[in-house]
Design a protein around this motif. Sequence first.
Motif, PDB file in Angstrom:
ATOM      1  N   ILE A   1     -34.493 -14.505  10.545  1.00  0.00           N
ATOM      2  CA  ILE A   1     -33.342 -14.428  11.448  1.00  0.00           C
ATOM      3  C   ILE A   1     -32.395 -13.309  11.014  1.00  0.00           C
ATOM      4  N   LEU A   2     -32.175 -13.190   9.722  1.00  0.00           N
ATOM      5  CA  LEU A   2     -31.269 -12.147   9.219  1.00  0.00           C
ATOM      6  C   LEU A   2     -31.760 -10.760   9.624  1.00  0.00           C
ATOM      7  N   SER A   3     -33.052 -10.512   9.468  1.00  0.00           N
ATOM      8  CA  SER A   3     -33.593  -9.198   9.819  1.00  0.00           C
ATOM      9  C   SER A   3     -33.471  -8.938  11.315  1.00  0.00           C
ATOM     10  N   LEU A   4     -33.672  -9.985  12.130  1.00  0.00           N
ATOM     11  CA  LEU A   4     -33.549  -9.841  13.577  1.00  0.00           C
ATOM     12  C   LEU A   4     -32.099  -9.598  13.987  1.00  0.00           C
ATOM     13  N   LYS A   5     -31.163 -10.326  13.381  1.00  0.00           N
ATOM     14  CA  LYS A   5     -29.743 -10.144  13.717  1.00  0.00           C
ATOM     15  C   LYS A   5     -29.263  -8.752  13.338  1.00  0.00           C
ATOM     16  N   ILE A   6     -29.702  -8.248  12.207  1.00  0.00           N
ATOM     17  CA  ILE A   6     -29.280  -6.913  11.773  1.00  0.00           C
ATOM     18  C   ILE A   6     -29.797  -5.850  12.738  1.00  0.00           C
ATOM     19  N   ARG A   7     -30.956  -6.096  13.351  1.00  0.00           N
ATOM     20  CA  ARG A   7     -31.467  -5.161  14.356  1.00  0.00           C
ATOM     21  C   ARG A   7     -30.658  -5.238  15.654  1.00  0.00           C
ATOM     22  N   LEU A   8     -30.181  -6.442  15.972  1.00  0.00           N
ATOM     23  CA  LEU A   8     -29.481  -6.647  17.234  1.00  0.00           C
ATOM     24  C   LEU A   8     -27.996  -6.348  17.156  1.00  0.00           C
ATOM     25  N   LEU A   9     -27.393  -6.573  15.989  1.00  0.00           N
ATOM     26  CA  LEU A   9     -25.941  -6.526  15.845  1.00  0.00           C
ATOM     27  C   LEU A   9     -25.526  -5.534  14.772  1.00  0.00           C
ATOM     28  N   GLU A  10     -24.223  -5.295  14.698  1.00  0.00           N
ATOM     29  CA  GLU A  10     -23.685  -4.540  13.572  1.00  0.00           C
ATOM     30  C   GLU A  10     -23.853  -5.381  12.308  1.00  0.00           C
ATOM     31  N   SER A  11     -24.081  -4.722  11.180  1.00  0.00           N
ATOM     32  CA  SER A  11     -24.271  -5.455   9.922  1.00  0.00           C
ATOM     33  C   SER A  11     -23.018  -6.216   9.506  1.00  0.00           C
ATOM     34  N   SER A  12     -21.862  -5.850  10.093  1.00  0.00           N
ATOM     35  CA  SER A  12     -20.606  -6.511   9.756  1.00  0.00           C
ATOM     36  C   SER A  12     -20.213  -7.593  10.761  1.00  0.00           C
ATOM     37  N   ASP A  13     -21.113  -7.947  11.656  1.00  0.00           N
ATOM     38  CA  ASP A  13     -20.810  -8.956  12.670  1.00  0.00           C
ATOM     39  C   ASP A  13     -20.737 -10.344  12.035  1.00  0.00           C
ATOM     40  N   PRO A  14     -19.772 -11.176  12.434  1.00  0.00           N
ATOM     41  CA  PRO A  14     -19.673 -12.539  11.884  1.00  0.00           C
ATOM     42  C   PRO A  14     -20.931 -13.379  12.079  1.00  0.00           C
ATOM     43  N   LEU A  15     -21.716 -13.103  13.125  1.00  0.00           N
ATOM     44  CA  LEU A  15     -22.960 -13.842  13.300  1.00  0.00           C
ATOM     45  C   LEU A  15     -23.958 -13.518  12.196  1.00  0.00           C
ATOM     46  N   VAL A  16     -23.898 -12.295  11.686  1.00  0.00           N
ATOM     47  CA  VAL A  16     -24.720 -11.923  10.540  1.00  0.00           C
ATOM     48  C   VAL A  16     -24.198 -12.639   9.294  1.00  0.00           C
ATOM     49  N   ALA A  17     -22.879 -12.700   9.170  1.00  0.00           N
ATOM     50  CA  ALA A  17     -22.267 -13.392   8.023  1.00  0.00           C
ATOM     51  C   ALA A  17     -22.669 -14.859   7.983  1.00  0.00           C
ATOM     52  N   TYR A  18     -22.770 -15.479   9.152  1.00  0.00           N
ATOM     53  CA  TYR A  18     -23.152 -16.887   9.218  1.00  0.00           C
ATOM     54  C   TYR A  18     -24.535 -17.103   8.610  1.00  0.00           C
ATOM     55  N   THR A  19     -25.463 -16.192   8.895  1.00  0.00           N
ATOM     56  CA  THR A  19     -26.801 -16.314   8.320  1.00  0.00           C
ATOM     57  C   THR A  19     -26.795 -16.002   6.831  1.00  0.00           C
ATOM     58  N   TYR A  20     -25.997 -15.015   6.421  1.00  0.00           N
ATOM     59  CA  TYR A  20     -25.831 -14.757   4.985  1.00  0.00           C
ATOM     60  C   TYR A  20     -25.359 -16.027   4.270  1.00  0.00           C
ATOM     61  N   MET A  21     -24.375 -16.704   4.873  1.00  0.00           N
ATOM     62  CA  MET A  21     -23.830 -17.912   4.272  1.00  0.00           C
ATOM     63  C   MET A  21     -24.900 -19.003   4.138  1.00  0.00           C
ATOM     64  N   ASN A  22     -25.653 -19.205   5.211  1.00  0.00           N
ATOM     65  CA  ASN A  22     -26.694 -20.234   5.175  1.00  0.00           C
ATOM     66  C   ASN A  22     -27.789 -19.900   4.167  1.00  0.00           C
ATOM     67  N   LEU A  23     -28.144 -18.618   4.091  1.00  0.00           N
ATOM     68  CA  LEU A  23     -29.136 -18.196   3.105  1.00  0.00           C
ATOM     69  C   LEU A  23     -28.620 -18.405   1.692  1.00  0.00           C
ATOM     70  N   GLY A  24     -27.348 -18.139   1.478  1.00  0.00           N
ATOM     71  CA  GLY A  24     -26.772 -18.365   0.159  1.00  0.00           C
ATOM     72  C   GLY A  24     -26.862 -19.818  -0.263  1.00  0.00           C
ATOM     73  N   ILE A  25     -26.604 -20.714   0.692  1.00  0.00           N
ATOM     74  CA  ILE A  25     -26.673 -22.150   0.401  1.00  0.00           C
ATOM     75  C   ILE A  25     -28.109 -22.562   0.074  1.00  0.00           C
ATOM     76  N   VAL A  26     -29.058 -22.060   0.855  1.00  0.00           N
ATOM     77  CA  VAL A  26     -30.468 -22.405   0.615  1.00  0.00           C
ATOM     78  C   VAL A  26     -30.944 -21.851  -0.724  1.00  0.00           C
ATOM     79  N   LYS A  27     -30.604 -20.604  -1.003  1.00  0.00           N
ATOM     80  CA  LYS A  27     -31.033 -19.995  -2.266  1.00  0.00           C
ATOM     81  C   LYS A  27     -30.452 -20.732  -3.471  1.00  0.00           C
ATOM     82  N   LYS A  28     -29.253 -21.248  -3.330  1.00  0.00           N
ATOM     83  CA  LYS A  28     -28.665 -22.043  -4.416  1.00  0.00           C
ATOM     84  C   LYS A  28     -29.487 -23.309  -4.648  1.00  0.00           C
ATOM     85  N   GLN A  29     -29.922 -23.946  -3.559  1.00  0.00           N
ATOM     86  CA  GLN A  29     -30.744 -25.147  -3.685  1.00  0.00           C
ATOM     87  C   GLN A  29     -32.103 -24.842  -4.309  1.00  0.00           C
TER      88      GLN A  29
END
Length: 334
Positions: free
Chosen positions: A277-305
């Motif tokens: 999803i992150l790679s797809l969002k970066i293709r569709l949106l600006e890298s600084s878009d909050p929707l990209v940040a949302y996926t960064y956040m979720n990935l951070g939570i998963v990677k911590k687990q």
Amino acid sequence: SSQEYSIALSNLSIDLQKTGQFDEAIAMMEELTRQSLDGASLTTSLTNYGNLLLQRGSVDLAKEKLLQVVDIYESDTVAADRVYVQALESMSDLMLREGNLQEASDYIDKGLTIAEEIALGDKMYTLFNQQAKVYISEAKYSKAKEIAEKSYSQVEQLFGAAAVQTAYVRNTLAGIYTQLGQYDDAEQHYLAILPVFRKSFGESHPEYATVAANYSSLLQLKGSFYTAEYYLKIAEEIKRKAYGEENLDYLTTYENLALLYLNTARYTESSAILQNILSLKIRLLESSDPLVAYTYMNLGIVKKQLAEYADAEEFLKSAVSIYEKSYGKGHVYY
């Protein structure tokens, strides 16, 4: 004649939408708007085209077409009619998607005024339903419930309990009950409207997928994760086939599936989906878009687990940076 050809193309486009053939429907509408149309024919075609684009997720182009309709009516070249009210309602929906709640309310208020002036009683309930969605976005759930129940009463009297028009309003009402913690009431609505949408649109249509995804969210809150996954996978598959992977509506559903896996400790599956999803969002949106940040956040939570702490820190820092720049330090996500 030219008018008969235009009507035929419009009807064909609507039939294609009903069967989930959105690319073909868009091609029909593009062909139609190239015809020499004016007056009511032009506004009808542009409104239908804008609604189709909005459903397809092409928000910017949808806005262009719908604003063109609004401008035509506001220039007094065409008398206010049902199509104008529909265009205003669609613009309110578009503003809701963009988070412009005041503009959404302004379009709704204008639509309600015109609908009352030209005696379009059957459009009042859809506009009230839109107003309920604004209140939901503002977290004013009691107000949303009051106006949605009013809309539900009106539409049920007009069309009957089993009509698809009634089902749309019940879908909004079910979402409100979910937010208010009235899970049994919400489930009662979802179980009633799922067969209506299935019968009206078929099991491969995005409208059915939306209700299935909403029901999945409720089931997760109730702890019924197995059934929730079943409905969410249905929604994900339908939207992927209808829209393709490079579509934000589809990616929202796909990300919800990843979060379901996160909540059920299926971290490896969740991580794989989120990275895609992150790679797809970066293709569709600006890298600084909050929707990209949302996926960064979720990935951070998963990677911590997954105890991948370096990756978790990197993803979470990226999310924090985007949210701070976009919203400031006082925002809930920050």
